[in-house]
Design a protein around this motif. Structure first.
Motif, PDB file in Angstrom:
ATOM      1  N   PRO A 291      33.898 -32.946  56.766  1.00  0.00           N
ATOM      2  CA  PRO A 291      33.233 -31.933  55.965  1.00  0.00           C
ATOM      3  C   PRO A 291      32.359 -31.023  56.830  1.00  0.00           C
ATOM      4  O   PRO A 291      31.804 -31.435  57.833  1.00  0.00           O
ATOM      5  CB  PRO A 291      32.373 -32.754  55.007  1.00  0.00           C
ATOM      6  N   ILE A 292      32.264 -29.780  56.403  1.00  0.00           N
ATOM      7  CA  ILE A 292      31.405 -28.789  57.037  1.00  0.00           C
ATOM      8  C   ILE A 292      30.053 -28.849  56.323  1.00  0.00           C
ATOM      9  O   ILE A 292      30.006 -28.756  55.101  1.00  0.00           O
ATOM     10  CB  ILE A 292      32.044 -27.387  56.867  1.00  0.00           C
ATOM     11  N   LYS A 293      28.990 -29.033  57.085  1.00  0.00           N
ATOM     12  CA  LYS A 293      27.652 -29.154  56.465  1.00  0.00           C
ATOM     13  C   LYS A 293      26.738 -28.109  57.095  1.00  0.00           C
ATOM     14  O   LYS A 293      26.351 -28.230  58.251  1.00  0.00           O
ATOM     15  CB  LYS A 293      27.106 -30.565  56.698  1.00  0.00           C
ATOM     16  N   TRP A 294      26.393 -27.094  56.333  1.00  0.00           N
ATOM     17  CA  TRP A 294      25.649 -25.953  56.875  1.00  0.00           C
ATOM     18  C   TRP A 294      24.325 -25.736  56.162  1.00  0.00           C
ATOM     19  O   TRP A 294      24.199 -25.972  54.961  1.00  0.00           O
ATOM     20  CB  TRP A 294      26.484 -24.671  56.737  1.00  0.00           C
ATOM     21  N   VAL A 295      23.369 -25.219  56.912  1.00  0.00           N
ATOM     22  CA  VAL A 295      22.060 -24.842  56.342  1.00  0.00           C
ATOM     23  C   VAL A 295      21.603 -23.537  56.987  1.00  0.00           C
ATOM     24  O   VAL A 295      21.907 -23.259  58.150  1.00  0.00           O
ATOM     25  CB  VAL A 295      21.004 -25.950  56.584  1.00  0.00           C
ATOM     26  N   SER A 296      20.873 -22.737  56.224  1.00  0.00           N
ATOM     27  CA  SER A 296      20.197 -21.576  56.798  1.00  0.00           C
ATOM     28  C   SER A 296      19.089 -21.111  55.864  1.00  0.00           C
ATOM     29  O   SER A 296      19.143 -21.373  54.661  1.00  0.00           O
ATOM     30  CB  SER A 296      21.176 -20.423  57.053  1.00  0.00           C
TER      31      SER A 296
END
Lengths: 431, 431
Positions: free
Chosen positions: B96-101
């Motif tokens: 899974p791709i786990k992104w934050v910004s």
């Protein structure tokens, strides 16, 4: 499928991790100097830029009319915004005001290496001091930032100049000189042929021999000779530059500052000391960043006279310098633990992951119902240092398996003792 | 003097310091869960939003035509941008791709309490897992963030619902129902009168008695009864919701999650679990933030089918909740040392300041040529904990004075021993 706009960038995690380390180094250094973070809007009234730079600037801006009929612009630089903010609260703000921020800016210009339409800057400014210590603190901050990023005094130099010396010299000639145009010519000096440069100085009002003499003076950089060449104001400017260089020495930036009167900076609002950072190897051929004193801007914006000095570090050229010096942070993910969960062990695996996170570790666990092998591959892909395997068999024995991903060594540990009192337990703690 | 645009905010250092602490808490929590930071552009093509939401959305956007004739928009939300980024690199990205910004967004809308035209969001998303653990990890991240910010399980609750349960229930009625309109009616339920709400359900295709029965079912929230009411898909949706709530319990968010089928979320792209965070006291009357599953969006954007779930925490409503719970960080400057320099002592004062900064302390010193008294006032104004006085007299005796600003106590210390081996020396170390 939609495309990204030209001159705009998407940053995926590996690259963003490196960028974040660089931004953090700048912000942390600024914080240690007592620069305080501010937050600023993305849009300002277009008029602010037109008043400062003329109607023609609009062609280089992301300017438009909003739904309410306001002419607005995506901010191309921070200085006008901070000037507006200083004026808005000038009575309440105690001086000196020391501000820092990191954020994107926008210019509609040709895209090339190290130049984008959306770019990022860390801006650091001091308002309310005309003392040389303020200029020197900006230089020292910039130097410390580069040292913190792993550069040495051999990697870069700050070429320091002074607007009042350049204009004072120009005034000393028996000629009607347009100082602004002449200083713009100096700013272009390194990028154009000598003949063109000397021609621009003549266009600004110097004779051919005066242009040559002016260039000889700023190239030689003999401050005594320059002070003798003009009036008292010029001598004062020379003193000010000397005082700034002395203070920079005291502040620890002496090894990287060098006198360079052929440095001018392009922007019109500078008034005193200006400087540019260069790659000493010359591999990065243009200025990495620059800054200087702009004592008139706050008053021009309707405020009380307030001296100011600052620097803006841009992301793209700074990256070029750091890469040249092998100091660009590794573009790879960092993960302390992967908690591998197989079979009916979710509750325990979740407890282990939570305990490790509470100690500040970066911990991933399965959220996609993957097999043992798929999880192990994923853990490897995110560079997990340690994998904690929470399997049904082990757990029936009251154990988990702790695996060091570099060596491949693993051992079982009583589940009640993991992580126990350890902040960051590894295979070595249990072997 | 220029004015700030309506709906945009300037953040001065005190307020920005508090905001930074809140942003950092969110980012740090996300990092511990293995969410990786990404960087995203401010402008996207307007078409991306029109395709998703229809031409009428443009009235709510900062949309304009750039100098190159492109129709562009200041991004009103992150989801379309991250969807574009996932599609652009879908082969290269391991799931899974786990992104934050964390960054600003813009909407041209009415300005009111807790709603601005420029607002900030921390977006956290997982792409590539349809498992309930992914939904639960989003809930657990959001709960941990609020715990880290000083809130307790008494302060907030996550009201969890499921789009497929709502649509499955609607499908189970013997009526031609427009699910989208009916779900939008549910989203408005708490903000409008019962009669209006039931009217909207009837406009969507339910009869009066069906509308009442539907509302009774989602209000009672008896999952067994609901599962029995429709077909297998509805039963599956009920199972999925139960599994998410179970996983959230394992992941430590059980105390703050509550079933609430009258929660619907306004955005059309949600597909499975949706949730909203509410202030338990009701003092903050609207949802603090929300999130949910949007399994179709990546495919709609031209990518491979990729399930997705995420949450977006907005700055303004989060601030209202934290302030209500007395958890908003103090808006005051923090300074470890002020190095007060009087007379011809600059070199030593600068050395002391540098040594203290090298240990990570926040250190200010004079850059404005101020008097002893003016410096002491300034040191007080920036809440300096310790003032180190480097005076000519003391220095002639090889000493500096260390003053505790809270008690006013001070003592002299040999300058060679300051700071010595101490990371953060205080008056107590030398008294």
């Amino acid at each position: 499928m939609y495309d990204r706009l030209k001159g705009f960038r998407d940053f995926y995690p590996e690259e963003m991790g490196s960028r974040r380390q660089v931004f953090d180094a700048m912000e942390d250094t600024a914080a240690r100097y007592g620069f305080r973070e501010i937050g600023t809007p993305t849009l300002e009234r277009t008029q602010m830029y037109v008043d400062k730079s003329g109607e023609e600037i609009v062609d280089e801006l992301y300017a438009f009319t909003d739904k309410g009929g306001r002419d607005v612009t995506l901010t191309p630089e921070l200085t006008p915004t901070v000037a507006r903010m200083v004026v808005a609260k000038q009575q309440a703000l105690s001086k000196p005001i020391k501000w820092v921020s990191t954020r994107p800016f926008w210019r509609y210009e040709q895209v090339q290496q190290g130049r984008f339409r959306e770019f990022y800057q860390t801006n650091v400014d001091i308002f309310g001091s005309s003392e040389p210590e303020a200029d020197a603190e900006i230089l020292a901050f910039a130097a410390d930032t580069l040292f913190d990023l792993g550069l040495s005094a051999d990697d870069f130099e700050f070429r320091v100049s002074h607007r009042d010396i350049l204009s004072g010299l120009l005034d000393a000639f028996d000629a009607d000189v347009n100082s602004r145009d002449a200083i713009r010519a100096v700013d272009k000096r390194a990028k154009i042929e000598d003949a063109e440069y000397l021609g621009l100085l003549q266009d600004a009002g110097l004779s051919a021999s005066q242009a040559q003499q002016f260039d000889d003076l700023i190239t030689a950089g003999n401050l005594d000779a320059i002070a003798d060449f003009g009036d008292e104001d010029l001598a004062d400017a020379v003193d000010n530059l000397r005082n700034v260089l002395d203070a920079a020495e005291d502040f620890g930036a002496g090894d990287v500052t060098t006198l360079s009167l052929t440095t001018a900076r392009g922007l019109d609002y500078y008034t005193g000391v200006v400087f540019e950072c260069f790659d000493t190897t010359g591999e990065v051929s243009r200025a990495v960043f620059g800054g200087g004193r702009y004592d008139d801007l706050i008053e021009d914006f309707g405020g009380q006279p307030t001296p100011a000095v600052g620097v803006a570090l841009g992301d793209a050229t700074l990256q070029l310098l750091l890469q040249r010096a092998d100091a660009w942070p590794d573009e790879e993910l960092r993960t302390d633990y992967y908690v591998l969960q197989v079979g009916d062990t979710r509750e325990t695996a979740a407890r282990v992951a939570r305990d490790l996170r509470e100690e500040g570790n970066v911990v991933e666990s399965d959220v996609a119902g993957r097999s043992f092998g798929a999880q192990m591959n994923y853990a490897d892909g995110i560079n997990a240092k340690t994998v904690v395997i929470v399997g049904e068999q082990d757990l029936a024995n009251g154990e988990v398996t702790v695996k060091d991903m570099e060596s491949g060594d693993q051992t079982t540990v009583p589940v009640d003792e993991f992580p126990g009192d350890l902040d960051a337990p590894t295979y070595e703690d249990f072997e």
